[in-house]
Enzyme design. Structure first.
Site, short mmCIF file in Angstrom:
data_model
loop_
_atom_site.label_atom_id
_atom_site.label_comp_id
_atom_site.label_asym_id
_atom_site.label_seq_id
_atom_site.Cartn_x
_atom_site.Cartn_y
_atom_site.Cartn_z
N CYS A 15 -16.69 40.75 -40.45
CA CYS A 15 -17.50 40.65 -39.24
C CYS A 15 -17.10 41.67 -38.18
O CYS A 15 -16.01 42.22 -38.19
CB CYS A 15 -17.33 39.27 -38.60
SG CYS A 15 -17.66 37.92 -39.72
N GLY A 41 -20.32 44.55 -41.16
CA GLY A 41 -21.06 43.45 -41.75
C GLY A 41 -22.53 43.76 -41.82
O GLY A 41 -23.12 44.12 -40.80
N ASN A 115 -14.52 37.15 -35.66
CA ASN A 115 -14.24 38.01 -36.81
C ASN A 115 -12.90 37.54 -37.35
O ASN A 115 -11.92 37.53 -36.63
CB ASN A 115 -14.15 39.47 -36.34
CG ASN A 115 -13.49 40.40 -37.35
OD1 ASN A 115 -12.78 41.33 -36.98
ND2 ASN A 115 -13.71 40.16 -38.62
N GLY A 116 -12.89 37.13 -38.60
CA GLY A 116 -11.62 36.70 -39.18
C GLY A 116 -11.78 35.45 -40.00
O GLY A 116 -12.88 35.10 -40.43
N TYR A 255 -9.28 51.71 -44.41
CA TYR A 255 -10.63 51.59 -44.95
C TYR A 255 -11.67 50.96 -44.01
O TYR A 255 -12.77 51.47 -43.89
CB TYR A 255 -10.58 50.78 -46.25
CG TYR A 255 -11.94 50.46 -46.82
CD1 TYR A 255 -12.77 51.46 -47.31
CD2 TYR A 255 -12.40 49.15 -46.85
CE1 TYR A 255 -14.03 51.17 -47.81
CE2 TYR A 255 -13.66 48.85 -47.37
CZ TYR A 255 -14.46 49.86 -47.84
OH TYR A 255 -15.70 49.57 -48.33
#
Ligand code: SF4
Length: 476
Positions: A15, A41, A115-116, A255
């Site tokens: 996310c 996302g 996010n997570g 990445y």
């Protein structure tokens, strides 16, 4: 049989978030903040705005530009907003799990996104259900919502502080109240969250590339365990969590993050480039060309080329417009899935000894197909160089990963991996090389997917985070 482009042989970020407080263009800015973070996302996106009284929400499946047209943005009135982009490969990527979630409770309206991954979400959910809570989604964000709603504390910041103290995991969280915006990171700061300013208004985002697009000034990263509360009085910083210790996800540099972002004071492009320099020093190769596997292989390949003196060439061309295709391929089209995305430039490669630089090897199927494709294009030798250490373990902190048993480096030693992907040589950057390139010490990072040293204990069965969703789905 329909065929979709296989994006699963990779770690995928879950996310990205964006928030703005007190700006006339709140909805437009949130849209653009999400647009800049689309790489975090692509399955769904949502925006919630408030005018201080009612909340206006639009969420949908797909890409930000497809979900939000002018008419939808116009409906999102108000000077405060939060937004979210989500990725999910689990079967449960439906609209009901799209964030942000907004709800009404005893103290008014509130919206949340994060996010997570909350690693104890499953047990908290069981506990809340036993007390009568009813869940509408399988998202762990909803667990937090129920904890906040059940809190007896007087102020929103106390209710939030009480709720986040019960959470374990890696998460960056945005909460929008009627008159305030709250940003918070877990006690280890595993996932990123940055703070900026635009026209005197505060903005929050997963990555600084969102600020660049809207012209906001980066102020600082939110600290591990810090809660920033933004309201009409300005910004207040609280530290409601104990035992905070930085453990930022090192894979963001390798990445996930966009190369033009700066996270924790480190420019992502520079760290990737320097990893290539370290790789060339650690694992040199006698070769004619350095070729990246685009896109995240490009900066380390440039670094490798610079340090080794071997010319850099774009020997693989990426189709950037790849989505999903339902064309039925003939069995005779070898490596069809990879070819949808990458095509070798034969005239460059033919007869050459090449160094192929990629960011990681996950299951190994894509690496094998790429090596096969480059060999078929006439390469005389292929020396694979990877800009991260071997990926041996699953992530439980907000990144979609296969089970550890499916990871190639978990099952094979280096020589077995080399043979399996069909390269003439194979080398990964060392931990020392990676951290030297990042320019920060190892002990302030999470590198659990490489080392198995998880900064937050995973209680119960060690299954990747999305398994939680699968378990819950099966029950329904
Ligand atoms: S396990 Fe890997 S991907 Fe997950 S947070 Fe840690 S370093 Fe990042």
């Amino acid at each position: 049989m329909s065929v979709e482009f296989d994006n699963n042989d990779h770690f995928n970020d879950e996310c990205g978030v964006f928030g703005v407080f007190d700006h006339a263009e709140a909805a437009n800015l949130t849209y653009l903040g999400l647009y800049a973070q689309q790489h975090r996302g692509q399955e769904s996106a949502g925006i919630v705005c408030t005018d201080g009284h009612s909340f206006h929400t639009h969420r949908g499946m797909g890409l930000v530009a497809d979900i939000f047209q002018k008419s939808e943005i116009k409906e999102l009135s108000g000077r405060h907003g939060i937004g979210h982009v989500r990725y999910s490969t689990s079967g449960d990527s439906g609209l009901r799990n799209c964030q942000p979630f907004s709800f009404e409770y005893a103290h008014g309206g509130i919206a949340m996104c994060h996010n997570g991954n909350i690693v104890n979400a499953h047990e908290l959910r069981r506990e809340l259900e036993s007390k009568g809570s009813i869940f509408q989604s399988t998202s762990d964000t909803e667990v937090l919502i129920h904890l906040v709603a059940r809190s007896k504390a007087k102020s929103m910041k106390e209710r939030l502080a009480e709720a986040v103290n019960r959470l374990a995991g890696g998460f960056s969280l945005l909460v929008l109240g009627e008159k305030r915006l709250v940003g918070m990171r877990d006690r280890n700061g595993i996932r990123p969250l940055v703070l900026g300013q635009l026209d005197g208004s505060w903005v929050l985002a997963s990555e600084t590339c969102a600020f660049d697009l809207i012209g906001a000034k980066y102020v600082r990263d939110v600290e591990p365990g810090e809660m920033v509360i933004i309201d009409e009085n300005g910004l207040e910083s609280l530290h409601p969590l104990e035992n905070c210790e930085p453990k930022f996800c090192v894979f963001e540099y390798v990445y996930f993050a966009r190369p033009d972002s700066t996270l924790e004071g480190v420019n992502v492009y520079q760290s990737r480039y320097q990893i290539g320099v370290e790789l060339a020093k650690e694992s040199p190769a006698d070769a004619d060309l350095v070729i990246p596997v685009p896109d995240s292989g490009v900066p380390p390949a440039m670094g490798f080329a610079e340090a080794s003196g071997i010319p850099f060439q774009m020997g693989l061309i990426r189709n950037h417009y790849v989505g999903r295709t339902f064309i039925e391929p003939k069995q005779s089209i070898r490596n069809f899935g990879v070819k949808l995305k990458l095509n070798p430039n034969r005239s460059l490669i033919k007869g050459k000894r090449v160094v192929l630089v990629d960011d990681s090897i996950v299951r190994g199927t894509t690496s094998r197909k790429i090596v096969e494709m480059v060999r078929a294009a006439g390469a005389a030798e292929i020396h694979m160089r990877i800009s991260s250490p071997p990926t041996k373990h699953s992530c439980f902190y907000g990144v979609d990963t296969p089970d550890a048993a499916e990871l190639m480096a978990n099952k094979m030693d280096l020589e077995e991996m080399r043979k399996a992907i069909g390269a003439d040589s194979l080398a990964f950057v060392s931990f020392d090389g990676m951290y030297k390139a990042v320019g920060k010490p190892r002990d302030v990072h999470c590198d659990a997917c490489f080392s198995g040293n998880y900064p937050v204990a995973i209680d119960g069965p060690r299954s990747p985070q999305l398994s939680l969703l699968k378990i819950l789905n099966k029950k329904q």
